[in-house]
Scaffold this active site. Sequence first.
Site, short mmCIF file in Angstrom:
data_model
loop_
_atom_site.label_atom_id
_atom_site.label_comp_id
_atom_site.label_asym_id
_atom_site.label_seq_id
_atom_site.Cartn_x
_atom_site.Cartn_y
_atom_site.Cartn_z
N ASP A 193 0.86 -1.19 0.00
CA ASP A 193 0.00 0.00 0.00
C ASP A 193 0.89 1.24 0.00
OD1 ASP A 193 -1.99 1.90 0.39
OD2 ASP A 193 -2.08 1.56 2.56
N ASN A 212 -0.78 4.57 -0.51
CA ASN A 212 -1.59 5.76 -0.22
C ASN A 212 -2.30 5.68 1.13
OD1 ASN A 212 -3.52 3.87 -0.81
ND2 ASN A 212 -4.54 5.05 -2.42
N ASP A 235 -4.40 3.64 2.59
CA ASP A 235 -5.82 3.29 2.76
C ASP A 235 -6.00 1.85 3.23
OD1 ASP A 235 -5.14 1.88 0.50
OD2 ASP A 235 -6.76 2.68 -0.77
N ASP A 287 -1.79 -1.39 -3.93
CA ASP A 287 -2.09 -0.65 -5.15
C ASP A 287 -0.98 -0.85 -6.19
OD1 ASP A 287 -0.04 1.20 -4.20
OD2 ASP A 287 -1.60 2.02 -2.89
N ASP A 317 -8.87 -16.89 -16.19
CA ASP A 317 -9.58 -17.43 -15.05
C ASP A 317 -10.69 -18.36 -15.52
OD1 ASP A 317 -10.14 -17.15 -12.05
OD2 ASP A 317 -12.08 -16.57 -12.88
N GLU A 341 -6.53 -21.44 -16.41
CA GLU A 341 -6.86 -22.15 -15.18
C GLU A 341 -7.97 -23.17 -15.48
OE1 GLU A 341 -8.53 -21.11 -10.70
OE2 GLU A 341 -9.49 -20.24 -12.47
#
Length: 545
Positions: free
Chosen positions: A24, A26, A28, A32, A203, A273
């Site tokens: 992280d 920022n 929060d 990110d 996926d 997958e």
Amino acid sequence: MAIQAAEWWRGAVIYQVYPRSFQDTNSDGLGDLKGITRRLPHIANLGVDAIWLSPFFKSPMADMGYDVSDYCDVDPIFGTLDDFDEMMAVAHSLGLKVIIDQVISHTSDQHPWFVESRSSRTNPKADWYVWADPKRDGTAPNNWLSIFGGPGWEWDGVRRQYYQHNFLTSQPDLNFHNTEVQDAVLKTVKFWLDRGVDGFRLDTVNYYFCDKLLRDNPPHEPDTSDGGLDAPDSNPYGMQNHLHDKTQPENLDFLKRFRTLLNQYEARATVGEVGDGARSLKTVAAYTSGGDKLHMCYTFDLLGPDFTAAHIRNCVETFQKTVVDGWVCWAFSNHDVKRHVSRFAKAEEERPMIAKLAISVLAALRGSICLYQGEELGLAEAELAFEDLRDPYGIRFWPAFKGRDGCRTPMPWEAGKAHAGFTSAEKSWLPVPYEQAALSVDTQEEDVNSVLTHYRQMLEFRKRHPALLDGDMEFIGTNQDLLAFTREKNGEKLLFVFNLTRKSAEFRLAVGMTLGEHVDMPGSGGLAGRESIQLEALSAHCHRI
């Protein structure tokens, strides 16, 4: 002969990043894209070839980003498209390829396509999702089930029809029988190809098509052999033989369309997958054969609790017999399963040894390999309280199944900092357990005996020996529970013997087999004589022959 640049994926080591748990920047409490950029040197220093990013697309996050509402934009919690471009540029400068997730079997119910589709039965996108009328008694069109529990159908009061969902009710399945849907999906893929991504992890790649006649699935005894999402005993999904709600023959033609698009670009790759229970390897064979569909696939075969010579040999030999001209990607962990150190170790003190042995085995197998963030630290599964869970799957099946949050906790970078350096926020989206913080990157960085050091050494060893990338592989029968095989290419033939048991063992050389020099594989031990090799418990040995 060296692997051609266009086939960089063959034998590649791919490092999976789960963006919301990586770094992280920022404050929060969520990882990110800028955080990924910041930590790319760590990944590059491991010696991997590519990164695979789990979804970062715009999403309501009902399923942590696997419910996409815009395939061509970054969700604000992760940053912006500019942040993505910067991350990719830095990755490429470090010699890393970038693979991104494509979750195209379904969308979010907030995707504009579905908003329009559900508005009426006559709108231009009315047939873009799998809609069906109820039975005369008002019940669902058939007996299909959702992997996330309950029926695989949800009633929509506006259309007065049911729509199919293999996962959450907020993840409606696209109707790939409609070529307009295929065109729209491929257009979003082209968006990222034009942006320079090197490949796609697809996926649930065998879920794109369902049976056009919507026939019932026949019953089946629960199959927990693949260790995947459809396997926990608490889930009735495994009680059906999924003949009609996935793995339909029409999927092959779509995968050819996908490959045709990729072939317009240089050196791009796909990894699919496949979750298809006992049929997974047959599906992989179909999806990777002929050089006109997927480049490679991975299954859940090694993602279960079994870390034995017999199991690994059976999985690999079955693949070799079933998949003649395709390619496989092996993995012991990912974002959907309990971390393998917890699955394989019988006691806490075994974990570092198991972590080192597992990567040694994985790196010696024929195929590409996937690593999941944190496994290079020997992280075990986190034990979380129910109130800390975020995974809808775990919440749904608690307490019989604790879900996937235990393998998704934040990456520990610095032991002395709050949240192990993952975030400076007061609270992280998932807690960082003390046991994981103690294994942080900075504590292992300069330790020559650490799991992290062993990973780096083992991946460097793999690159030094071309036989490990795409050389031939042949198993050797033993009278003990030992995993023994040879890897051979360009005149180099290596013998690997792994003792995955908790007791010492003797590997007796086959008649006519002569050992050459001992190969200094990281962590390799054992005493070699003229006729046998003595191995300690949970150990490995490598020799030229």
